[in-house]
Scaffold this motif. Sequence first.
Motif, short mmCIF file in Angstrom:
data_model
loop_
_atom_site.label_atom_id
_atom_site.label_comp_id
_atom_site.label_asym_id
_atom_site.label_seq_id
_atom_site.Cartn_x
_atom_site.Cartn_y
_atom_site.Cartn_z
N LEU A 157 9.19 13.27 -8.70
CA LEU A 157 8.91 14.47 -8.06
C LEU A 157 8.56 14.48 -6.86
CD1 LEU A 157 9.53 17.38 -9.13
CD2 LEU A 157 7.08 17.33 -9.62
N GLY A 158 9.37 14.98 -5.86
CA GLY A 158 8.83 14.80 -4.48
C GLY A 158 7.58 15.99 -4.19
N GLN A 159 7.13 15.79 -3.03
CA GLN A 159 5.73 16.45 -2.70
C GLN A 159 6.01 18.15 -2.44
OE1 GLN A 159 3.23 14.30 0.30
NE2 GLN A 159 2.85 12.87 -1.38
N ARG A 160 7.29 18.40 -1.97
CA ARG A 160 7.44 19.62 -1.52
C ARG A 160 9.17 19.95 -1.48
NH1 ARG A 160 6.54 16.16 2.67
NH2 ARG A 160 4.37 17.04 2.80
N VAL A 161 9.41 21.29 -1.63
CA VAL A 161 10.63 21.86 -1.64
C VAL A 161 10.84 22.50 -0.35
CG1 VAL A 161 12.06 23.65 -2.74
CG2 VAL A 161 10.85 21.87 -4.11
N LEU A 162 11.83 22.20 0.38
CA LEU A 162 12.21 22.94 1.86
C LEU A 162 13.32 23.97 1.55
CD1 LEU A 162 11.70 22.97 4.56
CD2 LEU A 162 13.55 21.36 4.83
N ILE A 163 12.88 25.16 1.72
CA ILE A 163 13.68 26.26 1.99
C ILE A 163 14.06 26.97 3.20
CG2 ILE A 163 14.07 28.49 0.76
CD1 ILE A 163 11.39 26.85 -0.68
N TRP A 164 15.38 27.04 3.37
CA TRP A 164 15.70 27.61 4.60
C TRP A 164 16.24 29.15 4.40
CZ3 TRP A 164 19.52 23.98 8.05
CH2 TRP A 164 18.50 23.08 8.52
N GLY A 165 16.09 29.99 5.10
CA GLY A 165 16.47 31.40 5.02
C GLY A 165 16.16 32.32 6.39
N ASP A 166 16.60 33.63 6.36
CA ASP A 166 16.26 34.34 7.48
C ASP A 166 14.72 34.77 7.27
OD1 ASP A 166 16.46 37.56 6.63
OD2 ASP A 166 17.78 36.17 5.44
N ALA A 167 13.86 35.24 8.26
CA ALA A 167 12.47 35.52 8.12
C ALA A 167 12.41 36.69 7.21
CB ALA A 167 11.96 35.92 9.65
N LYS A 168 13.26 37.74 7.24
CA LYS A 168 12.84 38.93 6.43
C LYS A 168 12.95 38.41 4.84
CE LYS A 168 14.06 43.96 5.95
NZ LYS A 168 12.87 44.44 6.61
N ARG A 169 14.01 37.70 4.53
CA ARG A 169 13.91 37.55 3.25
C ARG A 169 12.97 36.47 2.74
NH1 ARG A 169 19.29 38.88 4.31
NH2 ARG A 169 20.20 40.47 3.21
N VAL A 170 12.69 35.50 3.26
CA VAL A 170 11.58 34.45 3.04
C VAL A 170 10.38 35.14 2.94
CG1 VAL A 170 10.40 32.67 4.15
CG2 VAL A 170 12.92 32.44 4.22
N LYS A 171 10.08 36.17 3.80
CA LYS A 171 8.90 36.91 3.74
C LYS A 171 8.70 37.62 2.51
CE LYS A 171 5.97 40.64 5.90
NZ LYS A 171 5.92 41.41 6.98
N ALA A 172 9.62 38.39 1.89
CA ALA A 172 9.70 39.08 0.48
C ALA A 172 9.73 37.82 -0.68
CB ALA A 172 10.74 39.74 0.41
N LEU A 173 10.33 36.66 -0.50
CA LEU A 173 10.29 35.60 -1.68
C LEU A 173 9.17 34.59 -1.68
CD1 LEU A 173 14.12 35.09 -1.17
CD2 LEU A 173 13.26 35.86 -3.13
N ARG A 174 8.61 34.54 -0.53
CA ARG A 174 7.55 33.36 -0.27
C ARG A 174 6.70 33.20 -1.52
NH1 ARG A 174 5.28 30.61 4.13
NH2 ARG A 174 6.89 31.76 5.50
N GLN A 175 6.15 34.28 -2.03
CA GLN A 175 5.12 34.32 -3.10
C GLN A 175 5.54 33.97 -4.41
OE1 GLN A 175 4.47 38.85 -2.81
NE2 GLN A 175 4.39 38.56 -4.98
N PHE A 176 7.06 34.19 -4.45
CA PHE A 176 7.60 33.77 -5.98
C PHE A 176 7.81 32.27 -5.75
CE2 PHE A 176 8.48 38.33 -4.84
CZ PHE A 176 8.19 38.75 -6.17
N PHE A 177 8.26 31.88 -4.70
CA PHE A 177 8.48 30.29 -4.34
C PHE A 177 7.42 29.61 -4.78
CE2 PHE A 177 12.37 31.63 -2.28
CZ PHE A 177 13.51 30.85 -2.89
N THR A 178 6.30 30.00 -3.83
CA THR A 178 5.09 29.28 -3.85
C THR A 178 4.30 29.12 -5.26
OG1 THR A 178 3.94 31.13 -2.83
CG2 THR A 178 4.73 29.56 -1.38
N GLY A 179 4.43 30.52 -5.74
CA GLY A 179 3.58 30.28 -7.09
C GLY A 179 4.13 29.50 -8.03
N PHE A 180 5.45 29.61 -8.38
CA PHE A 180 6.17 28.79 -9.17
C PHE A 180 6.00 27.13 -8.85
CE2 PHE A 180 9.95 26.13 -10.18
CZ PHE A 180 9.90 26.39 -11.85
#
Length: 550
Positions: A157-180
């Motif tokens: 298992l790597g130390q991080r997962v890298l996600i690419w996306g536009d700023a508006k969607r990343v802002k909305a999705l950030r907490q769901f990615f980071t929490g999991f």
Amino acid sequence: MDWTQIPDWLSAVSSLGALAFAAVAAIAAMRVYRIESSRDEANAETRKKQESLERRSQAALVSAWWGHDDVDGGWGVYVRNASETPVYDAKFSVLDIHDPNSSERFDLAVVPPASEPVVHSSPVRTEHPEHCRVEVTFTDSAGRRWIRDRQGQLHELGQRVLIWGDAKRVKALRQFFTGFLAEFEVEARFRTGKIEELRDELLDTGASDPVPDIVIGPHDWIGGLVESGLIEPILLSPKHREAFDPLALKAMAYRGDLYGIPYAFDSTALIRNTDLAPEAPSSFEDMLAAGEELRRTGAVEHSFVMQVPDPYYMYPVVLAGGGRFFGSGADGSLNPAELHVDTPPSHVGFERFRELGSAGLDCLRPGIGRDEAVELFVTGRTPYLLCTSRMLSDAQQAGLRFAVGPVPPFEGVAPIKPMVSVHGFFLTRRGRNKAIARDLIVDHLTRSDVSSELRQVWPHVPTLREVLDSSRESDPAVRSFYEACRVGDLMPSIPEMGEVWAAMQRTMVQLVDGDEVAPAARQLSRRLEEVLGRRAIEGLPEQRTGERID
């Protein structure tokens, strides 16, 4: 001959000999150096492989599986550490392969060595426990983190997962990615940018470094990304597929495989400020007349706005004017190989679009982009905005009273079929943390509770049936946008689609600036013929059905 110069000649010959000897010695030394360097590199590679093998040796002896407990008659997680040292911080996920909503998790601080497996009862609630699988992450005695997936395959298992996306969607999705990911001691890293630039970078460079694990984007990217070998298919069981609206899965399919997990529908619609325009317009002319009357009296600055330049928004206006861009395939989907751009009906549609720019009402301007158009609407300076559902949050946060409806056709034109996009998560082929990235988008983000919470954070049209149905009942705007998607045409996802959009965008700018329709349409038609090569494009078949989830 001058015999007195013989010593000088001998000295010169001796010097040349010495130089030649030195050159030979240097070449020999270089060869030895290269041999030694190659040997060192080979030894280093061998040591690296040996260290990797040693790291895996303990991890390979740790396993977990789902089974029936013959002692108490229930189901549980069988855990065994067959190595000689403990493993730590083990996190177990019990997953129903057909229903992400039934997953459960539990932790064990230490899993000591044991000759026999230990059964741990699981609180998972499912009607079919035989459909469950177990996934476990743990830390070995050397501090390395591992994951054994539901198929029993072991991955470091790597130390991080890298996600690419536009700023508006990343802002909305950030907490769901980071929490999991935090539950598995993995960090979420994000890179944001304009959505078209991210796509182009993926296609141009293959995202050589750093490599994203997950890319967020619309489904029309799929053809280009697949043909470039940048994303990989995802298999869902039939039961899992049933949780999604079929149109969303159709959008994410390419040549028989599913290449993304959908999360949002989108299309173009007309947003109306109900304080300024209480009644829905019966036609495009009716809308423009009402808007012009408000502008004439000084109530608004613009009779109507939409962002420029973006061909996704030009498309429904040209159709509303009686034009047409593409033909239809055997399955009714759009066929970009059959062009209708340079035809009399399309010339009429282009002319009606042109009259909204500098050659006519001047309500469309290159300086009014996405942010400017939304700002004009939410501040009450225009009664009508043609846009997508991504502006719903802006209107709601502004406390604006508004209604959503279809883009009205011009008089005498049939109701239009707007272009429909489906946004989703793509798993890259070269991602370094694919096992946990796949769990994130396939299992976590497809849970109904997560989808519902995401819709509260960022208003959109969900693709999960359960959440979509409840959203349509409670939110008229979502219901209207979904209706636009339901009657519309999916954007083609052929590899050339990026070039198609670019050609259409140039034409949009020309028409807004007042260029004549006939040469602009002719130029666009020729460019699209060149891009598409006049090739026949077959309808893309549905993704195949799989009994397992990768």
